[in-house]
Structure formats: C-alpha cells, structure tokens
Scaffold this motif. Structure first.
Motif, PDB file in Angstrom:
ATOM      1  N   UNK A 111     -46.397  29.504 -28.282  1.00 37.16           N
ATOM      2  CA  UNK A 111     -45.471  28.399 -28.597  1.00 37.16           C
ATOM      3  C   UNK A 111     -44.184  28.913 -29.224  1.00 37.16           C
ATOM      4  N   UNK A 112     -44.300  29.847 -30.186  1.00 37.55           N
ATOM      5  CA  UNK A 112     -43.095  30.408 -30.812  1.00 37.55           C
ATOM      6  C   UNK A 112     -42.274  31.181 -29.785  1.00 37.55           C
ATOM      7  N   UNK A 113     -42.953  31.969 -28.925  1.00 38.22           N
ATOM      8  CA  UNK A 113     -42.218  32.752 -27.931  1.00 38.22           C
ATOM      9  C   UNK A 113     -41.470  31.840 -26.946  1.00 38.22           C
ATOM     10  N   UNK A 118     -36.242  29.097 -25.118  1.00 37.99           N
ATOM     11  CA  UNK A 118     -35.464  27.894 -24.816  1.00 37.99           C
ATOM     12  C   UNK A 118     -34.395  27.600 -25.868  1.00 37.99           C
ATOM     13  N   UNK A 119     -34.477  28.262 -27.020  1.00 35.85           N
ATOM     14  CA  UNK A 119     -33.481  28.051 -28.063  1.00 35.85           C
ATOM     15  C   UNK A 119     -33.713  26.824 -28.914  1.00 35.85           C
ATOM     16  N   UNK A 120     -34.804  26.116 -28.729  1.00 33.63           N
ATOM     17  CA  UNK A 120     -35.141  24.948 -29.542  1.00 33.63           C
ATOM     18  C   UNK A 120     -36.652  24.796 -29.570  1.00 33.63           C
ATOM     19  N   UNK A 121     -37.134  24.050 -30.558  1.00 36.21           N
ATOM     20  CA  UNK A 121     -38.576  23.885 -30.724  1.00 36.21           C
ATOM     21  C   UNK A 121     -39.136  22.947 -29.668  1.00 36.21           C
ATOM     22  N   UNK A 122     -40.229  23.391 -29.030  1.00 34.58           N
ATOM     23  CA  UNK A 122     -40.968  22.539 -28.098  1.00 34.58           C
ATOM     24  C   UNK A 122     -41.956  21.725 -28.915  1.00 34.58           C
ATOM     25  N   UNK A 123     -42.144  20.454 -28.539  1.00 33.48           N
ATOM     26  CA  UNK A 123     -43.106  19.640 -29.268  1.00 33.48           C
ATOM     27  C   UNK A 123     -44.495  20.263 -29.126  1.00 33.48           C
ATOM     28  N   UNK A 190     -40.994  29.259 -39.420  1.00 32.33           N
ATOM     29  CA  UNK A 190     -41.475  30.521 -38.820  1.00 32.33           C
ATOM     30  C   UNK A 190     -40.305  31.408 -38.439  1.00 32.33           C
ATOM     31  N   UNK A 191     -39.229  30.807 -37.915  1.00 29.53           N
ATOM     32  CA  UNK A 191     -38.062  31.609 -37.514  1.00 29.53           C
ATOM     33  C   UNK A 191     -37.391  32.258 -38.704  1.00 29.53           C
ATOM     34  N   UNK A 192     -37.405  31.610 -39.866  1.00 28.60           N
ATOM     35  CA  UNK A 192     -36.806  32.196 -41.060  1.00 28.60           C
ATOM     36  C   UNK A 192     -37.695  33.268 -41.684  1.00 28.60           C
ATOM     37  N   UNK A 198     -42.916  38.835 -32.049  1.00 30.68           N
ATOM     38  CA  UNK A 198     -43.912  39.903 -32.125  1.00 30.68           C
ATOM     39  C   UNK A 198     -44.423  40.060 -33.551  1.00 30.68           C
ATOM     40  N   UNK A 199     -43.522  40.041 -34.530  1.00 31.76           N
ATOM     41  CA  UNK A 199     -43.940  40.126 -35.934  1.00 31.76           C
ATOM     42  C   UNK A 199     -44.826  38.940 -36.302  1.00 31.76           C
ATOM     43  N   UNK A 200     -44.485  37.814 -35.766  1.00 30.44           N
ATOM     44  CA  UNK A 200     -45.269  36.609 -36.036  1.00 30.44           C
ATOM     45  C   UNK A 200     -46.691  36.742 -35.489  1.00 30.44           C
ATOM     46  N   UNK A 201     -46.840  37.253 -34.276  1.00 35.55           N
ATOM     47  CA  UNK A 201     -48.159  37.404 -33.669  1.00 35.55           C
ATOM     48  C   UNK A 201     -48.988  38.452 -34.407  1.00 35.55           C
TER      49      UNK A 201
END
Length: 739
Positions: A111-113, A118-123, A190-192, A198-201
């Motif tokens: 979801x984050x990837x 897309x440059x914006x959050x997907x629901x 999460x982006x901040x 990759x770091x997030x995963x």
C-alpha cells in the motif's frame, strides 16, 4: 408576540378614535402594516440558512465495515445457493496471530509503495479489497477471506498495536467515525517517519512489538504534521464550517500540547525494547513504531470527533432558531391578514367597489365572496399595485366582503342622517341659502315670541348646535358643498369650517364678506385645502383680525406666501396677540425670510401653544435657524410657550436644527413634541440631540424618521422619547412612531 433572538415582534397600540394601529417590528425597526406589505418586508429580509452538510460528513460505509456488521450480527449475511439448491450460510474462521501479522505487513508494504508511485494516498479499504481479489481470483473466496480478516482484527486488536492501528485506518475500531482522511493521515505519518518504502518494509519485518524508530525522527514527524501543508492532519476540510458556524478550530493550543506530551511519554531506551547497541547505532532514545502509529491515529480520531460534535451542536441550534423565525413570520402573516380595516383601507375598498359597480348592473357588491365582481375587484387592486398607487395588502376576499358590508351599512346611516330634515324644528326666520343663528349675549331687543321660540329650541337641542349653511354665492361651484358653522350657547362664539372645498381664489372674497358680516365672534377658522393664493389669504387674515377672536386658525394646503406672512406678523402683534393658540400653515409657499420674520413675532406671542409650518420647503438658512432657536427660548420676558412644533416635510439641514436643539437643552421648559420628519438632518445633529434629551425632561417626543441618518442611536442619552427608525443603512424608508 415577541422573540428576543430574532428581534421579530407584533404589537398593537391604541391610536386616536376607535381605530387601532397595528405595527410590525423586526430587528429594531417598526413598520406600519397599513402602508407596508409584510410580504415585501420579508422579501427584503429573507431567512438565510447557514445549514450545509458537506460531503465529508456523508461518507458511506465501505464493504469491510459492512462485513464487520455481519460478523457482529448487526446485519444479515448474504445467502448463497449452491448447485444442490440448499441455502448455505458462510462460516467465519478467525485467522491466528502468527498468520495475520505477516499478511498485514504485506498489505501495508504494498500500500505504501503504490501510494508513493501515485503521489497520493490510496484509500486503504479499497486497497485491501483489491489485494484479496488479486490473491484469490474468485470473488466469493476473496469475500470469505475478508470476512475472516475483519473478524480476526476485531478479536485481536487488544493484543497487538499493529492490528489496532490497522483496524483504525480501515474504520473497523470506530465505524461511525470512519472517513477516507484516515488513509491520508496514516500515509502522511509513514512518509515522514521513513524516507523510502524499503525502510518501511524492513521496519515492519522486525516483528510485531519489536519495530522501532528513533525518538528524534518521531519529534521531527510531529513538528511537520502541524505544518500548513498537512491538509488532512489539520482537518482543513472542516475549517470553513468552523469559521462559518463560529466553533473552535481543530488542534487548538491545549490539544497540541497534550499530543506532544503523550508522544514524548512513548520514548524509551533501546535496551528496554531489547535492541542491541549495534542495531541502535548511537541512538539513545527510541519509540515503538506500532505504539506511535496507534497513538497518532487515536489522537487524530479524537480531534475529528470533537470537531464534528461542535459542528453538529451548533447546526442543531441554527436549525432550531431558523424554525422559530419561520413560525414567527407565519404568525405575523396571519395577524397581518386578520387586522381590522383602517380608515385609509376602507376608502380604498370603497373606491375599488365603485369602479367595479360602474361597469356592472348591480347597485351594491354581492354578499358572496366567490362572486365574479370580487374577482374583478382583486384584479383592479393588483393593477393599482403595479402602478404604485394605494392598494389593499394581505386581504382575503372573505375579509373584503365583510368589511364592504360594514362600510355600506355605515354609509346608509350617514346618508339617512344627512337627509333627515326633522332633526331641527322649523323656524320661519330660516331662508333657503342661509342660516341665522341668534347669539346668547344681549345684541338686539327681541320680541317675546322670538324669545319663547328660542327657549323651546334649547330644550330640544344639545348644548352645542351644529348645522350646515349653504352659501348662495357658492352654489355654482358644485352641489353638496357646504360651510359648517358651529355655535356654542355657553361662550357666544362659533366655529367656521370651510376646509377641503378647493374653490380657488375667486371665491375668497365671498368668504371674507361672510366673515365681515357674521356678527358672532369666530373662535375657530378652518380654510384648509382651498387653493387660496397669497392675496386672498392676506385679505382673510385682515378680516379675522379686525372682526373675530380666532383661537384656532388652519390655513394649510393653500398658496400663501410672503404677503400672508407679513400680514400675520402684523396682526399677531396687535389683534391676535391674546387669542391665537393654534396656527397651522403647512404646505404653503412661505420662503425662509418671510417665515423668519413671522417666527420672530410669534416668539413673543404668549398665548400660542401649537405651530405647524411643515411642507414649506424651508431650510439652508442661518436666519431661519436663529429664528427657530429664538422661538423656543422661554428664559426671557414675554416669551412664547409653544408645546407642539411641527417642522416636518421641509429641507432642514443639521446646521438649521443644531441651534434649535441647543436652545431646547438650555432655555426651554415648555416644548413637549418636536417633529423633524422628512428633512435632510444627518448624524451631525446627534450630539446636540443627545445633550438636549439628557438635560430637557419636559420634551416628550422627538420624531426624526425619513432623514439622512446613517448611524443608529446607541448612546445612553437616547431613550424612548426619540423616535428614529432605521431600515438598513439609512432611515429614509422608516415610519414615524408617535407616543
């Protein structure tokens, strides 16, 4: 009937005679419903609704929340019919902890990837459904798995912070508070915290409860969340509603401080989480990732709930106030249509009925309100409204029919009295074209027969005898024109009423001769609305000054000018000085200089109590201003004691009125009523008016409607004695209110 919040009220006040005055007031103003249409007032001041439910308040529950309701038994599960024909009920199988955590890690990582691409959050809810559909391929299998996933999240959210914040983002923890903004908030946090997906995963793969981030990075994240660019976090979608409804904005100082303090309390040393020094890499303070995300989402949901609660409460108050105002206006409309007919409305109705009857064959209007003649009358009334003439407002056909019958009955009664010649005993001294009235005082010796006849008449008549004498020389002017003489047995004086004849100056000599020949003193003379010119008025003034003791003189609505003013000033010094108490000179052609000379003489006229010089176009004159100030000054020898002064319908400026008001404040203890309506007075006179009302307690009423005042009277000196009604920015469209 009154409402303190909206300022709407309907009041009833007694007016002169048996007539009632109904006034409709709103927002501090008063309108007379006899001349102002209630519907027009409401059109100019509509009820503006502030209730708007925006789209973000109407979010529909997604399919995962519906599945949660099925799991909780709040909604029936969809029934499936297999090939055998039996109805099958899907079974719910909860996923164990060791299997659900890896699946959540996979979902959150992808979801984050995808969102970064897309440059914006997907629901997140839509992404989870698509993830299940891609994984299983068959819709029924995907739906069964999603039901199991939802049931597992509900059962295990208290055991794992990761499952808890995942359930919050999907709206499964508090379904009633779900909004798509939750996905935007989670993606922003999460982006901040992590520069790349990759770091997030990698942080997720550390394990449930073992994932951590440096506290320094958490503090930077918290600081950037409150940046102006964080639209979702700052609840910017609700800012417009909060401003419009005047409710507290989201994230005030207290909420921000509480958020920072609680976030700091999550920080621990690396050893407390079992992190080795090699993994810590010189980090001294860390925070659990799952705990941080759970708290951030919980704090945002709490602020979201508080904001919505404030908005809903204020909206409910607005709706209640709006309904109250609508009900008040409905009551006002009903009262306006049921109010008694005024004299002016009766005259309009009588004229309209006469126009309708002139076209038809009937002598009177029918008693049935549904008759076509009443429809014709209403259409003519509408035509009058379009032509901006006098017309009837808010009147139903039934009310018009009843009022017409009452007017007709009253008209028949007056006509019967008019042609009833048996009201007086016949006297052989009476002649056609004239009426001889004997005086009580000893004027000429009378015969015993004449004295006996007079005594018989006095026994049959009331103490005041009122009759009509048709002047022979005015017969050619029009039938029915008569001059009214009123004779009093107690005072040996009579009243001469020759008003509203409009005979013109050519008959002024006849009126003058009648005054010269009339032996009994005239105490009251009315020559109103006769089109007498300046020369004719001068001649009449000379006649009454030499022959009679006039106390009330009405010369309004004529063509009198400077010659008449000069003659009045001359006679007021000598002949009229001891008797004249009421002088009406309204709607003539007096100029400033002539009126100023007359006012200087009247200022020394101690008997004068009422003066009316309205409608003469006076104003913009320093000489006139000084004369008015002198007129009301009572602190001098031989000063006039005027109680009522009417200066309305002129062109008086503030510079003309200020000297008058200053004199009233300092040197007047007699004037009770001052009328300044329909002039050009502006706010420059307000300071003098305030001082006047503060120091002069004898002044009971000051009327300033229809002027150029652009500010409301809000000072402490302005009390109920000052009548100035503002309509919008200026008070030009206001009505005069009398005590």
């Amino acid at each position: 009937m009154e409402n303190a919040e909206t300022g709407l009220a309907l009041a009833t006040e007694d007016a002169s005679g048996d007539e009632h005055k109904y006034t409709f007031s709103f927002s501090g103003g008063v309108l007379d419903v006899r001349y102002h249409d209630v519907e027009t007032v409401f059109a100019q001041h509509p009820i503006v609704s502030n209730i708007e439910i925006h789209d973000y308040r109407r979010v529909k529950a997604h399919s995962l929340i519906k599945m949660l309701r099925v799991v909780n038994g709040e909604a029936p599960a969809p029934k499936r019919r297999p090939r055998g024909g039996a109805v099958a009920q899907p079974a719910v199988r909860k996923i164990p902890m060791r299997l659900i955590i890896p699946e959540l890690n996979e979902i959150l990582g992808q979801w984050v990837r995808k969102s970064k691409e897309q440059g914006k959050a997907i629901e997140l809810a839509e992404f989870v459904q698509k993830f299940a559909s891609d994984q299983y391929g068959v819709k029924t299998m995907a739906d069964d798995h999603l039901v199991n996933l939802v049931a597992s999240i509900q059962a295990l959210e208290g055991q794992s912070d990761r499952i808890a914040f995942f359930g919050m983002a999907l709206g499964l923890t508090k379904p009633e508070m779900y909004t798509p903004l939750l996905s935007e908030v989670l993606f922003a946090v999460i982006s901040l915290l992590f520069e790349s997906s990759r770091d997030w995963c990698e942080c997720l793969d550390t394990g449930d409860g073992a994932s951590w981030v440096p506290q320094e990075r958490v503090e930077v994240m918290a600081e950037k969340l409150f940046d102006a660019k964080s639209h979702a976090w700052l609840l910017e979608v609700a800012h417009a509603d909060c401003t419009r409804l005047k409710t507290p904005m989201p994230w005030n100082a207290s909420a921000r401080s509480s958020f920072d303090n609680h976030l700091a309390s999550l920080a621990v040393e690396p050893s407390a989480m079992g992190i080795s020094r090699a993994k810590a890499r010189h980090v001294t303070v860390v925070s659990g990732l799952d705990a941080v995300l759970k708290f951030v989402l919980s704090a945002w949901l709490m602020e979201w709930a508080r904001t919505l609660s404030h908005l809903e409460r204020v909206e409910a108050e607005f709706r209640a106030a709006e309904q109250r105002e609508i009900q008040i206006r409905a009551d006002i409309r009903s009262s306006a249509s049921e109010r008694p007919f005024t004299v002016h409305e009766k005259e309009i109705l009588w004229d309209l009925a006469g126009e309708v009857l002139a076209e038809g064959r009937h002598k009177t209007m029918p008693r049935n309100a549904a008759h076509k003649d009443w429809q014709t009358l209403q259409s003519r009334n509408s035509q009058r409204r379009e032509k901006e003439l006098h017309f009837l407002r808010n009147r139903r056909p039934e009310d018009l029919c009843v009022a017409y019958q009452e007017i007709l009955k009253e008209h028949h009664h007056k006509e019967a009295l008019r042609w009833d010649f048996n009201r007086w005993d016949w006297d052989e001294d009476w002649e056609w074209g004239g009426l001889t009235l004997a005086c009580d005082g000893p004027e000429q010796p009378q015969s015993p027969e004449s004295l006996g006849r007079q005594e018989t008449q006095r026994q049959h008549l009331s103490p005041t005898l009122q009759a009509s004498a048709t002047m022979p020389s005015l017969r050619d002017h029009g039938a029915g024109k008569s001059m009214h003489l009123k004779h009093s047995h107690s005072s040996s004086t009579s009243a001469f009423n020759f008003g509203y004849f409009a005979v013109g100056s050519r008959h002024a000599r006849t009126v003058t001769e009648a005054l010269w020949k009339h032996q009994q003193p005239v105490a009251s003379l009315c020559l109103r609305d006769n089109q007498f010119n300046d020369e004719a008025c001068t001649m009449i003034v000379a006649a009454i000054a030499k022959q009679h003791q006039v106390a009330t003189f009405d010369l309004s609505c004529n063509l009198a000018g400077s010659m008449t003013a000069t003659m009045l000033a001359k006679q007021a010094e000598v002949a009229l000085a001891t008797h004249l108490t009421t002088l009406h000179l309204a709607n003539n052609r007096f100029d400033n200089a002539a009126m100023a000379d007359l006012l200087k003489v009247l200022a020394c006229h101690r008997a004068l109590r009422e003066l009316n010089i309205a409608g003469n176009g006076l104003g913009s004159s320093s000489i006139l201003a000084r004369a008015l100030a002198t007129l009301v000054c009572t602190n001098r020898k031989g000063a006039a004691n005027i109680t009522t002064l009417d200066l309305s319908w002129n062109k008086l400026l503030s510079s003309d009125v200020v000297p008058l008001l200053k004199e009233l404040a300092a040197n007047n203890r007699c004037l009770c009523v001052l009328k300044l309506d329909l002039n050009l007075v502006d706010e420059g006179a307000m300071e003098a008016l305030a001082a006047c009302m503060k120091s002069n307690s004898f002044l009971q009423s000051v009327s300033l409607a229809h002027n150029k005042l652009r500010m409301p009277l809000g000072t402490e000196a302005m009390d109920a004695r000052v009548h100035i009604i503002s309509s919008g920015e200026v008070n030009q469209d206001a009505d005069i209110v009398h005590l």
